[in-house]
Scaffold this active site. Structure first.
Site, short mmCIF file in Angstrom:
data_model
loop_
_atom_site.label_atom_id
_atom_site.label_comp_id
_atom_site.label_asym_id
_atom_site.label_seq_id
_atom_site.Cartn_x
_atom_site.Cartn_y
_atom_site.Cartn_z
N SER A 23 1.64 7.19 -3.11
CA SER A 23 2.99 6.70 -3.36
C SER A 23 3.76 7.79 -4.09
CB SER A 23 2.93 5.38 -4.15
OG SER A 23 4.21 4.78 -4.25
N HIS A 50 4.18 5.42 0.52
CA HIS A 50 5.34 4.56 0.27
C HIS A 50 6.61 5.40 0.24
CE1 HIS A 50 2.33 1.92 -2.16
NE2 HIS A 50 2.20 1.74 -0.86
N ASP A 142 -1.78 -0.38 -5.19
CA ASP A 142 -2.01 -0.42 -3.75
C ASP A 142 -3.07 0.62 -3.40
OD1 ASP A 142 -1.76 -1.15 -1.11
OD2 ASP A 142 -0.02 0.16 -0.73
#
Length: 206
Positions: A23, A50, A142
Site C-alpha cells: 500500500s 492500493h 491488509d
C-alpha cells in the site's frame, strides 16, 4: 520454456507463483524489486497495490521500464504465463483461479478494492505450496490474513523488514499473523524470490 513451465505447474512440483501486496510506500519498493529480478524468471507474478480507484494506472508500463520482465493489467480469464507481472487494475480485485487470472469487481475487502488478502487467499487455494507471497510497505493490516493462508497451504511467506519500510504497519501486522515469515530487506527479497522460484515443493507427489 512456456511448455515446460506449464508441465511443471500441472505436476505441482515447483514454486512458480509469486504474489506481492503493498500500500502506501510500496510502489518504490516494487520498482526496486523489478530492477533486481532476473529476465528469465520461471514464475508468474501477481501484484496488488492500493492505488486510487478512479485514476488510470500506468504501473505496468513503469515496471517494464525498471526491469526485464513483462507487465500488464490482465484481462479477466486470460491464461497465466511465466515471466509476466500481472498488476491489479484500479477498483478491481486480482485473483488466481487455476491457470487463469481473474479480474473481478467484487465487494471491497478490508476497505480496499483491489485487496491483498483476496489475491493471496485465491493463490493459496489455487496453487498451495507453489506460492511465494510478499508483503511490502503499507498502512493497516491488509495482507496479513492472506499471508497466513499462504503459509498454512505450504507456501513461502516473506515480509519487508519493518524498519526499512516507509510505512511499517502492514509488515508488522503480517509478521504478527505469520511469525515464521522471513523478514528481509528489499534487496534480499528480490534475491530470495530468484532463489526460491523453480525449487521443488516439499513433499510434492508424496
Amino acid at each position: 520454456m512456456a511448455g515446460e513451465m506449464h508441465a511443471a505447474r500441472d505436476m505441482g512440483q515447483v514454486r512458480d507463483v509469486v504474489v506481492i501486496g503493498g500500500s502506501a510506500g510500496a510502489v518504490e519498493g516494487v520498482l526496486r524489486l523489478a530492477e533486481r529480478l532476473p529476465a528469465h524468471l520461471a514464475a508468474s507474478l501477481f501484484l496488488t497495490i492500493h492505488l486510487s480507484p478512479t485514476a488510470p494506472s500506468v504501473l505496468p508500463r513503469i515496471l517494464e521500464r525498471h526491469g526485464p520482465l513483462r507487465s500488464r493489467h490482465p484481462l479477466d480469464g486470460e491464461a497465466v504465463e511465466p515471466g509476466v507481472i500481472y498488476v491489479a487494475p484500479p477498483d478491481h480485485h486480482l485473483l488466481v483461479r487455476g491457470e487463469q487470472v481473474r479480474v473481478v469487481r467484487g465487494p471491497p475487502e478490508n476497505g480496499h478494492r483491489p485487496a491483498i488478502d483476496s489475491l493471496f487467499r485465491s493463490a493459496s487455494v489455487a496453487c498451495a505450496a507453489r506460492v511465494i507471497a510478499v508483503v511490502l510497505s503499507g498502512n493497516l493490516d491488509d495482507g496479513a490474513a492472506g499471508l497466513r493462508a499462504v503459509a498454512d497451504a505450504g507456501g513461502v511467506a516473506i515480509v519487508q523488514e519493518p524498519r526499512g519500510a516507509v510505512y511499517p504497519s502492514m509488515p508488522k501486522h503480517a509478521l504478527a499473523a505469520v511469525p515464521e515469515a522471513e523478514a528481509l530487506s528489499l534487496h534480499d527479497i528480490a534475491a530470495r524470490i530468484a532463489d526460491l522460484v523453480g525449487t521443488p515443493v516439499p513433499n510434492a507427489g508424496a
